[in-house]
Write a protein that holds these residues in place. Structure first.
Motif, PDB file in Angstrom:
ATOM      1  N   UNK A 178       0.837  -1.188   0.000  1.00 21.06           N
ATOM      2  CA  UNK A 178       0.000   0.000   0.000  1.00 21.06           C
ATOM      3  C   UNK A 178       0.879   1.248   0.000  1.00 21.06           C
ATOM      4  N   UNK A 179       0.604   2.177  -0.896  1.00 24.06           N
ATOM      5  CA  UNK A 179       1.304   3.457  -0.913  1.00 24.06           C
ATOM      6  C   UNK A 179       0.361   4.533  -0.382  1.00 24.06           C
ATOM      7  N   UNK A 180       0.894   5.442   0.418  1.00 30.88           N
ATOM      8  CA  UNK A 180       0.082   6.495   1.032  1.00 30.88           C
ATOM      9  C   UNK A 180       0.811   7.830   0.881  1.00 30.88           C
ATOM     10  N   UNK A 181       0.121   8.845   0.428  1.00 34.69           N
ATOM     11  CA  UNK A 181       0.713  10.172   0.286  1.00 34.69           C
ATOM     12  C   UNK A 181      -0.274  11.231   0.757  1.00 34.69           C
ATOM     13  N   UNK A 182       0.235  12.344   1.261  1.00 34.67           N
ATOM     14  CA  UNK A 182      -0.605  13.436   1.741  1.00 34.67           C
ATOM     15  C   UNK A 182      -0.090  14.763   1.202  1.00 34.67           C
ATOM     16  N   UNK A 183      -1.000  15.576   0.697  1.00 35.42           N
ATOM     17  CA  UNK A 183      -0.659  16.920   0.232  1.00 35.42           C
ATOM     18  C   UNK A 183      -1.666  17.917   0.793  1.00 35.42           C
ATOM     19  N   UNK A 184      -1.186  19.092   1.122  1.00 36.42           N
ATOM     20  CA  UNK A 184      -2.024  20.151   1.669  1.00 36.42           C
ATOM     21  C   UNK A 184      -1.957  21.377   0.765  1.00 36.42           C
ATOM     22  N   UNK A 185      -3.109  21.980   0.496  1.00 36.45           N
ATOM     23  CA  UNK A 185      -3.181  23.240  -0.240  1.00 36.45           C
ATOM     24  C   UNK A 185      -3.802  24.292   0.670  1.00 36.45           C
ATOM     25  N   UNK A 186      -3.089  25.389   0.866  1.00 39.14           N
ATOM     26  CA  UNK A 186      -3.508  26.433   1.792  1.00 39.14           C
ATOM     27  C   UNK A 186      -3.764  27.733   1.020  1.00 39.14           C
ATOM     28  N   UNK A 187      -4.905  28.340   1.273  1.00 42.22           N
ATOM     29  CA  UNK A 187      -5.251  29.597   0.614  1.00 42.22           C
ATOM     30  C   UNK A 187      -4.195  30.660   0.913  1.00 42.22           C
ATOM     31  N   UNK A 188      -3.771  31.365  -0.123  1.00 46.32           N
ATOM     32  CA  UNK A 188      -2.774  32.408   0.036  1.00 46.32           C
ATOM     33  C   UNK A 188      -1.352  31.907  -0.054  1.00 46.32           C
TER      34      UNK A 188
ATOM     35  N   UNK B   2       2.519   3.509  -8.575  1.00 44.20           N
ATOM     36  CA  UNK B   2       1.346   2.953  -7.899  1.00 44.20           C
ATOM     37  C   UNK B   2       0.057   3.194  -8.680  1.00 44.20           C
ATOM     38  N   UNK B   3      -0.865   2.274  -8.553  1.00 44.11           N
ATOM     39  CA  UNK B   3      -2.208   2.392  -9.118  1.00 44.11           C
ATOM     40  C   UNK B   3      -3.110   3.024  -8.063  1.00 44.11           C
ATOM     41  N   UNK B   4      -3.838   4.096  -8.385  1.00 45.83           N
ATOM     42  CA  UNK B   4      -4.710   4.747  -7.396  1.00 45.83           C
ATOM     43  C   UNK B   4      -5.751   3.785  -6.831  1.00 45.83           C
ATOM     44  N   UNK B   5      -5.979   3.899  -5.530  1.00 46.81           N
ATOM     45  CA  UNK B   5      -6.950   3.042  -4.852  1.00 46.81           C
ATOM     46  C   UNK B   5      -8.118   3.863  -4.303  1.00 46.81           C
ATOM     47  N   UNK B   6      -7.825   4.958  -3.608  1.00 45.23           N
ATOM     48  CA  UNK B   6      -8.864   5.804  -3.029  1.00 45.23           C
ATOM     49  C   UNK B   6      -8.216   6.967  -2.310  1.00 45.23           C
ATOM     50  N   UNK B   7      -9.047   7.894  -1.808  1.00 45.34           N
ATOM     51  CA  UNK B   7      -8.478   9.036  -1.101  1.00 45.34           C
ATOM     52  C   UNK B   7      -9.413   9.532  -0.021  1.00 45.34           C
ATOM     53  N   UNK B   8      -8.833  10.249   0.953  1.00 44.65           N
ATOM     54  CA  UNK B   8      -9.609  10.920   1.991  1.00 44.65           C
ATOM     55  C   UNK B   8      -9.397  12.422   1.853  1.00 44.65           C
TER      56      UNK B   8
ATOM     57  N   UNK C 100      -6.721  19.293   2.492  1.00 41.06           N
ATOM     58  CA  UNK C 100      -5.711  18.266   2.764  1.00 41.06           C
ATOM     59  C   UNK C 100      -6.237  16.913   2.291  1.00 41.06           C
ATOM     60  N   UNK C 101      -5.530  16.329   1.358  1.00 41.09           N
ATOM     61  CA  UNK C 101      -5.932  15.035   0.799  1.00 41.09           C
ATOM     62  C   UNK C 101      -4.852  13.994   1.072  1.00 41.09           C
ATOM     63  N   UNK C 102      -5.282  12.809   1.455  1.00 39.24           N
ATOM     64  CA  UNK C 102      -4.395  11.647   1.537  1.00 39.24           C
ATOM     65  C   UNK C 102      -4.877  10.638   0.509  1.00 39.24           C
ATOM     66  N   UNK C 103      -3.988  10.242  -0.374  1.00 38.61           N
ATOM     67  CA  UNK C 103      -4.339   9.290  -1.425  1.00 38.61           C
ATOM     68  C   UNK C 103      -3.643   7.959  -1.181  1.00 38.61           C
ATOM     69  N   UNK C 104      -4.351   6.887  -1.465  1.00 40.23           N
ATOM     70  CA  UNK C 104      -3.828   5.537  -1.310  1.00 40.23           C
ATOM     71  C   UNK C 104      -3.685   4.900  -2.679  1.00 40.23           C
ATOM     72  N   UNK C 105      -2.648   4.104  -2.823  1.00 37.93           N
ATOM     73  CA  UNK C 105      -2.437   3.372  -4.057  1.00 37.93           C
ATOM     74  C   UNK C 105      -1.870   1.995  -3.753  1.00 37.93           C
ATOM     75  N   UNK C 106      -1.771   1.182  -4.776  1.00 37.24           N
ATOM     76  CA  UNK C 106      -1.202  -0.150  -4.607  1.00 37.24           C
ATOM     77  C   UNK C 106      -0.118  -0.387  -5.647  1.00 37.24           C
ATOM     78  N   UNK C 107       0.861  -1.167  -5.262  1.00 33.77           N
ATOM     79  CA  UNK C 107       1.947  -1.534  -6.167  1.00 33.77           C
ATOM     80  C   UNK C 107       2.397  -2.944  -5.788  1.00 33.77           C
ATOM     81  N   UNK C 108       2.805  -3.722  -6.769  1.00 34.90           N
ATOM     82  CA  UNK C 108       3.278  -5.077  -6.492  1.00 34.90           C
ATOM     83  C   UNK C 108       4.449  -5.034  -5.517  1.00 34.90           C
ATOM     84  N   UNK C 109       4.518  -6.024  -4.648  1.00 31.95           N
ATOM     85  CA  UNK C 109       5.592  -6.060  -3.650  1.00 31.95           C
ATOM     86  C   UNK C 109       6.958  -5.958  -4.310  1.00 31.95           C
TER      87      UNK C 109
END
Length: 341
Positions: free
Chosen positions: A53-63, A92-98, A142-151
């Motif tokens: 499982x791959x997990x990444x988080x990015x934040x976008x702030x006004x200004x 990674x292949x996208x799986x879902x996001x929060x 703020x989004x956290x995206x999950x993906x999958x990749x072969x071991x």
């Protein structure tokens, strides 16, 4: 961001109307690995035995990352695209996001437009919304995206080796050029700005490329803070040096109309490109060129990896005349975006 005609809306009405209902309408496939999406205290994800499982988080702030009057539909698209670009860089292949969203006020018109852009990207790259949170506060996405990749198949920053070639996808510098025009740092005709503005507001995450690069790339990352500054991360992780040929940096017709100094600044370290910079052994050149044709995406060789000359990994810039740039000139050009500067 408030519209005079906006109707007051509660937190749970907001979630249902603009996010939960759209997430359910989009759904997810039975083999996606998502057991349960939005609607409970947590989403449930089933990890497959042969995948990581791959997990990444990015934040976008006004200004800081976008103007106060930014088009909310473009903003929604970019917020997810930025995360998908990180997944792409690791193959990674996208799986879902929060999504965690702070809002100064619940503006129905703004939320409708924002969620439309968000779900446009979600559908385009098969990455459903599976959870999140919202509250009142300064506009923050703020989004956290999950993906999958072969071991064992994830493309890391630490795999570049002496002799590898350095490649980049697409073209560089348009997003920074558009930002300069919008900030009134330069004068750019309206027709030229219209051509490149989408590169700033609606970048294309190179998901298909990232997955394909598992077969070729020794190291990779997405170019979000500027090519040279981001490439330095690969060099530091891999403990290698690099030569970059400035004449090879791929540029759009619009950027090529600008002064040489502005071209170099935007392409070498403009930021917000969301292209993939990767390294690969020279023996893979033909395969990479074939992949470029298959994806209808330019893949350009811009440099080469070398054995480090010291304990500190460094980039050497080669000018159009074939001569090395001085350390001072190179250092000035290699100042990438710093979120705390």
């Amino acid at each position: 961001m408030t519209s005079p005609s906006s109707k007051p809306i509660s937190e749970f009405e907001l979630i249902e109307a603009f996010f939960k209902s759209k997430a359910k309408a989009m759904g997810f496939s039975d083999d996606s690995g998502i057991v349960m999406g939005i609607g409970d205290d947590c989403a449930l994800v089933a990890a497959k035995a042969h995948e990581e499982l791959t997990v990444t988080t990015d934040m976008l702030v006004e200004g800081r990352h976008f103007f106060s009057d930014a088009n909310p539909e473009w903003l929604g698209y970019k917020a997810l695209a930025a995360n998908l670009s990180d997944l792409a860089a690791m193959g990674a292949k996208p799986l879902g996001f929060t999504l965690a969203l702070a809002l100064p006020q619940a503006d129905s018109h703004w939320l409708e437009s924002f969620s439309n852009g968000l779900f446009q990207a979600a559908k385009e790259f098969s990455c459903p919304l599976i959870g999140g949170d919202t509250c009142k506060g300064p506009l923050n996405i703020c989004i956290s995206a999950l993906g999958t990749v072969a071991k064992g198949a994830a493309i890391k920053r630490s795999g570049a080796k002496p002799g590898d070639q350095i490649w980049v996808s697409g073209s560089l510098g348009d997003a920074r050029l558009a930002l300069a025009a919008l900030r009134h740092e330069i004068d750019l005709p309206a027709d030229q700005l219209k051509i490149i503005e989408a590169r700033l507001h609606q970048p294309t995450p190179r998901v298909a490329l990232g997955i394909a690069l598992q077969n070729f790339a020794s190291a990779a990352l997405d170019v979000s803070d500027g090519l040279l500054g981001d490439l330095q991360h690969i060099l530091d992780a891999s403990q290698v040096d690099a030569n970059i040929f400035l004449a090879n940096l791929p540029k759009s017709k619009t950027l090529l109309r600008q002064s040489q100094a502005l071209q170099d600044q935007c392409a070498a370290n403009g930021g917000d490109d969301y292209e993939i910079c990767f390294t690969a052994a020279a023996e893979n050149t033909s395969a990479i060129e074939a992949l470029s044709k298959e994806l209808s995406l330019a893949l350009t060789r811009i440099g080469e990896i070398h054995t480090p000359a010291s304990t500190e990994a460094k980039i050497t810039l080669i000018g159009r005349d074939g001569q090395q740039w001085s350390a001072e000139a190179g250092a000035k050009l290699m100042q990438s975006f710093d979120h705390f500067a």
